[in-house]
Design a protein around this motif. Sequence first.
Motif, PDB file in Angstrom:
ATOM      1  N   ARG A 191       0.833  -1.218   0.000  1.00  0.00           N
ATOM      2  CA  ARG A 191       0.000   0.000   0.000  1.00  0.00           C
ATOM      3  C   ARG A 191       0.863   1.262   0.000  1.00  0.00           C
ATOM      4  O   ARG A 191       0.812   2.070   0.924  1.00  0.00           O
ATOM      5  CB  ARG A 191      -0.934   0.008   1.212  1.00  0.00           C
ATOM      6  CG  ARG A 191      -1.858  -1.173   1.324  1.00  0.00           C
ATOM      7  CD  ARG A 191      -3.006  -1.118   0.323  1.00  0.00           C
ATOM      8  NE  ARG A 191      -3.711  -2.372   0.244  1.00  0.00           N
ATOM      9  CZ  ARG A 191      -4.742  -2.703   0.971  1.00  0.00           C
ATOM     10  NH1 ARG A 191      -5.208  -1.857   1.857  1.00  0.00           N
ATOM     11  NH2 ARG A 191      -5.326  -3.862   0.816  1.00  0.00           N
ATOM     12  N   THR A 192       1.649   1.420  -1.037  1.00  0.00           N
ATOM     13  CA  THR A 192       2.515   2.595  -1.140  1.00  0.00           C
ATOM     14  C   THR A 192       1.784   3.700  -1.904  1.00  0.00           C
ATOM     15  O   THR A 192       0.769   3.449  -2.571  1.00  0.00           O
ATOM     16  CB  THR A 192       3.800   2.241  -1.916  1.00  0.00           C
ATOM     17  OG1 THR A 192       3.425   1.843  -3.244  1.00  0.00           O
ATOM     18  CG2 THR A 192       4.572   1.110  -1.250  1.00  0.00           C
ATOM     19  N   LEU A 193       2.347   4.893  -1.832  1.00  0.00           N
ATOM     20  CA  LEU A 193       1.781   6.020  -2.579  1.00  0.00           C
ATOM     21  C   LEU A 193       1.809   5.716  -4.075  1.00  0.00           C
ATOM     22  O   LEU A 193       0.839   5.996  -4.786  1.00  0.00           O
ATOM     23  CB  LEU A 193       2.567   7.305  -2.269  1.00  0.00           C
ATOM     24  CG  LEU A 193       2.190   8.542  -3.098  1.00  0.00           C
ATOM     25  CD1 LEU A 193       0.709   8.890  -2.943  1.00  0.00           C
ATOM     26  CD2 LEU A 193       3.066   9.728  -2.705  1.00  0.00           C
ATOM     27  N   GLU A 194       2.900   5.134  -4.548  1.00  0.00           N
ATOM     28  CA  GLU A 194       2.995   4.836  -5.994  1.00  0.00           C
ATOM     29  C   GLU A 194       1.915   3.842  -6.440  1.00  0.00           C
ATOM     30  O   GLU A 194       1.350   3.980  -7.524  1.00  0.00           O
ATOM     31  CB  GLU A 194       4.392   4.310  -6.362  1.00  0.00           C
ATOM     32  CG  GLU A 194       5.376   5.413  -6.688  1.00  0.00           C
ATOM     33  CD  GLU A 194       4.804   6.536  -7.557  1.00  0.00           C
ATOM     34  OE1 GLU A 194       4.285   6.259  -8.669  1.00  0.00           O
ATOM     35  OE2 GLU A 194       4.860   7.702  -7.134  1.00  0.00           O
ATOM     36  N   ASN A 244       4.835   2.451   4.651  1.00  0.00           N
ATOM     37  CA  ASN A 244       5.703   1.351   4.215  1.00  0.00           C
ATOM     38  C   ASN A 244       4.852   0.251   3.596  1.00  0.00           C
ATOM     39  O   ASN A 244       3.626   0.286   3.649  1.00  0.00           O
ATOM     40  CB  ASN A 244       6.573   0.834   5.382  1.00  0.00           C
ATOM     41  CG  ASN A 244       5.733   0.210   6.488  1.00  0.00           C
ATOM     42  OD1 ASN A 244       4.820  -0.555   6.210  1.00  0.00           O
ATOM     43  ND2 ASN A 244       6.067   0.524   7.727  1.00  0.00           N
ATOM     44  N   GLY A 245       5.492  -0.700   3.001  1.00  0.00           N
ATOM     45  CA  GLY A 245       4.787  -1.758   2.270  1.00  0.00           C
ATOM     46  C   GLY A 245       3.920  -2.656   3.108  1.00  0.00           C
ATOM     47  O   GLY A 245       3.173  -3.457   2.581  1.00  0.00           O
ATOM     48  N   THR A 246       3.985  -2.551   4.422  1.00  0.00           N
ATOM     49  CA  THR A 246       3.186  -3.458   5.255  1.00  0.00           C
ATOM     50  C   THR A 246       1.753  -2.996   5.429  1.00  0.00           C
ATOM     51  O   THR A 246       0.930  -3.735   5.909  1.00  0.00           O
ATOM     52  CB  THR A 246       3.826  -3.642   6.645  1.00  0.00           C
ATOM     53  OG1 THR A 246       3.858  -2.363   7.298  1.00  0.00           O
ATOM     54  CG2 THR A 246       5.216  -4.212   6.541  1.00  0.00           C
ATOM     55  N   HIS A 247       1.441  -1.730   5.086  1.00  0.00           N
ATOM     56  CA  HIS A 247       0.085  -1.214   5.309  1.00  0.00           C
ATOM     57  C   HIS A 247      -0.799  -1.466   4.125  1.00  0.00           C
ATOM     58  O   HIS A 247      -0.369  -1.415   3.009  1.00  0.00           O
ATOM     59  CB  HIS A 247       0.127   0.288   5.610  1.00  0.00           C
ATOM     60  CG  HIS A 247       0.768   0.573   6.928  1.00  0.00           C
ATOM     61  ND1 HIS A 247       0.237   0.163   8.125  1.00  0.00           N
ATOM     62  CD2 HIS A 247       1.924   1.211   7.224  1.00  0.00           C
ATOM     63  CE1 HIS A 247       1.026   0.577   9.106  1.00  0.00           C
ATOM     64  NE2 HIS A 247       2.038   1.197   8.589  1.00  0.00           N
ATOM     65  N   THR A 290     -12.008   2.540  -2.342  1.00  0.00           N
ATOM     66  CA  THR A 290     -11.670   3.583  -1.365  1.00  0.00           C
ATOM     67  C   THR A 290     -10.873   2.981  -0.198  1.00  0.00           C
ATOM     68  O   THR A 290      -9.957   3.620   0.316  1.00  0.00           O
ATOM     69  CB  THR A 290     -12.922   4.322  -0.831  1.00  0.00           C
ATOM     70  OG1 THR A 290     -13.859   3.379  -0.329  1.00  0.00           O
ATOM     71  CG2 THR A 290     -13.568   5.174  -1.888  1.00  0.00           C
ATOM     72  N   ASP A 291     -11.182   1.749   0.165  1.00  0.00           N
ATOM     73  CA  ASP A 291     -10.443   1.095   1.241  1.00  0.00           C
ATOM     74  C   ASP A 291      -8.975   0.897   0.849  1.00  0.00           C
ATOM     75  O   ASP A 291      -8.080   0.997   1.694  1.00  0.00           O
ATOM     76  CB  ASP A 291     -11.096  -0.249   1.588  1.00  0.00           C
ATOM     77  CG  ASP A 291     -10.575  -0.784   2.908  1.00  0.00           C
ATOM     78  OD1 ASP A 291     -10.619  -0.035   3.911  1.00  0.00           O
ATOM     79  OD2 ASP A 291     -10.097  -1.933   2.944  1.00  0.00           O
ATOM     80  N   LEU A 292      -8.731   0.627  -0.431  1.00  0.00           N
ATOM     81  CA  LEU A 292      -7.360   0.437  -0.908  1.00  0.00           C
ATOM     82  C   LEU A 292      -6.561   1.745  -0.877  1.00  0.00           C
ATOM     83  O   LEU A 292      -5.334   1.726  -0.883  1.00  0.00           O
ATOM     84  CB  LEU A 292      -7.375  -0.144  -2.328  1.00  0.00           C
ATOM     85  CG  LEU A 292      -7.782  -1.616  -2.406  1.00  0.00           C
ATOM     86  CD1 LEU A 292      -8.219  -1.996  -3.801  1.00  0.00           C
ATOM     87  CD2 LEU A 292      -6.631  -2.510  -1.930  1.00  0.00           C
ATOM     88  N   LEU A 293      -7.265   2.883  -0.854  1.00  0.00           N
ATOM     89  CA  LEU A 293      -6.594   4.188  -0.794  1.00  0.00           C
ATOM     90  C   LEU A 293      -6.411   4.677   0.643  1.00  0.00           C
ATOM     91  O   LEU A 293      -5.713   5.651   0.884  1.00  0.00           O
ATOM     92  CB  LEU A 293      -7.396   5.240  -1.578  1.00  0.00           C
ATOM     93  CG  LEU A 293      -7.508   5.003  -3.083  1.00  0.00           C
ATOM     94  CD1 LEU A 293      -8.366   6.079  -3.722  1.00  0.00           C
ATOM     95  CD2 LEU A 293      -6.146   4.943  -3.748  1.00  0.00           C
ATOM     96  N   ARG A 294      -7.054   3.989   1.579  1.00  0.00           N
ATOM     97  CA  ARG A 294      -7.036   4.406   2.992  1.00  0.00           C
ATOM     98  C   ARG A 294      -5.603   4.503   3.515  1.00  0.00           C
ATOM     99  O   ARG A 294      -4.746   3.690   3.199  1.00  0.00           O
ATOM    100  CB  ARG A 294      -7.821   3.370   3.807  1.00  0.00           C
ATOM    101  CG  ARG A 294      -7.948   3.690   5.283  1.00  0.00           C
ATOM    102  CD  ARG A 294      -8.610   2.537   6.026  1.00  0.00           C
ATOM    103  NE  ARG A 294      -9.894   2.156   5.460  1.00  0.00           N
ATOM    104  CZ  ARG A 294     -11.056   2.746   5.748  1.00  0.00           C
ATOM    105  NH1 ARG A 294     -11.078   3.754   6.603  1.00  0.00           N
ATOM    106  NH2 ARG A 294     -12.174   2.333   5.207  1.00  0.00           N
ATOM    107  N   GLN A 345      -7.252  11.455   5.432  1.00  0.00           N
ATOM    108  CA  GLN A 345      -8.069  10.305   4.975  1.00  0.00           C
ATOM    109  C   GLN A 345      -9.053  10.790   3.908  1.00  0.00           C
ATOM    110  O   GLN A 345      -9.248  10.134   2.892  1.00  0.00           O
ATOM    111  CB  GLN A 345      -8.838   9.678   6.153  1.00  0.00           C
ATOM    112  CG  GLN A 345      -7.983   8.964   7.168  1.00  0.00           C
ATOM    113  CD  GLN A 345      -7.376   7.656   6.655  1.00  0.00           C
ATOM    114  OE1 GLN A 345      -7.431   7.311   5.478  1.00  0.00           O
ATOM    115  NE2 GLN A 345      -6.758   6.915   7.551  1.00  0.00           N
ATOM    116  N   MET A 346      -9.650  11.951   4.152  1.00  0.00           N
ATOM    117  CA  MET A 346     -10.622  12.513   3.224  1.00  0.00           C
ATOM    118  C   MET A 346      -9.973  12.811   1.872  1.00  0.00           C
ATOM    119  O   MET A 346     -10.550  12.555   0.822  1.00  0.00           O
ATOM    120  CB  MET A 346     -11.213  13.791   3.841  1.00  0.00           C
ATOM    121  CG  MET A 346     -12.468  14.270   3.212  1.00  0.00           C
ATOM    122  SD  MET A 346     -13.793  13.066   3.432  1.00  0.00           S
ATOM    123  CE  MET A 346     -14.813  13.550   2.074  1.00  0.00           C
TER     124      MET A 346
END
Length: 198
Positions: free
Chosen positions: A81-84, A195-198, A131-135, A146-147
């Motif tokens: 779950r990174t920004l990229e 980080n990649g764990t989220h 949307t959950d994947l962008l959380r 979050q918004m």
Amino acid sequence: MVSTQSRRGDTRQRIQDVALELFGERGYEKTSLREIAEHLQVTKAALYYHFKTKEDILISLFQDLGRPLDELIAWAEEQPRTLEMKKELVRRYSKALSGAAPLFRFMQENQATVRELTVGESFKERMLKLTDLLRLPEGEAGLTDQMRAFTALFALHAGMFALNHVEGDLEDKRQAALEVALDLLTQAHAGHPVNGTH
């Protein structure tokens, strides 16, 4: 055999296109299968071969949109779950939307109808997954960030409607909405290293 398949596919596509156009012009409730058949210059029986009801046509349109969204969700669920990753998810979603603009216009103008149909519920579930994947990670970001993350998706929807009456090339408008969506994600993540764990 192949040519028969492709002709059959073309007819289905033409029915969907004409139905969506009429639903947009007259509203879903006021459009009949007979009118759709007349616009296509086919018999009602020929239309029945592909679709028995108006709802069948609408369901098929949502299924066609649903497939790329399901693929996108499956891809994103396998990524860190990174920004990229989130930016790539928004880019791919923007591309899927550009091919479904008439359907989204229909949804905007016929919200009550969409809510009553089963397709509305399945689309809502997909949007919740996206949307959950962008959380952002719980506890690491405030409500404002979050918004911003959630709004990135809806900025693409808003762009289709808000820019509809603005002069300019469709692709330029899509790119402008995408740029706003990506900016929102970047702002949401500023100060929240993920980080990649989220």
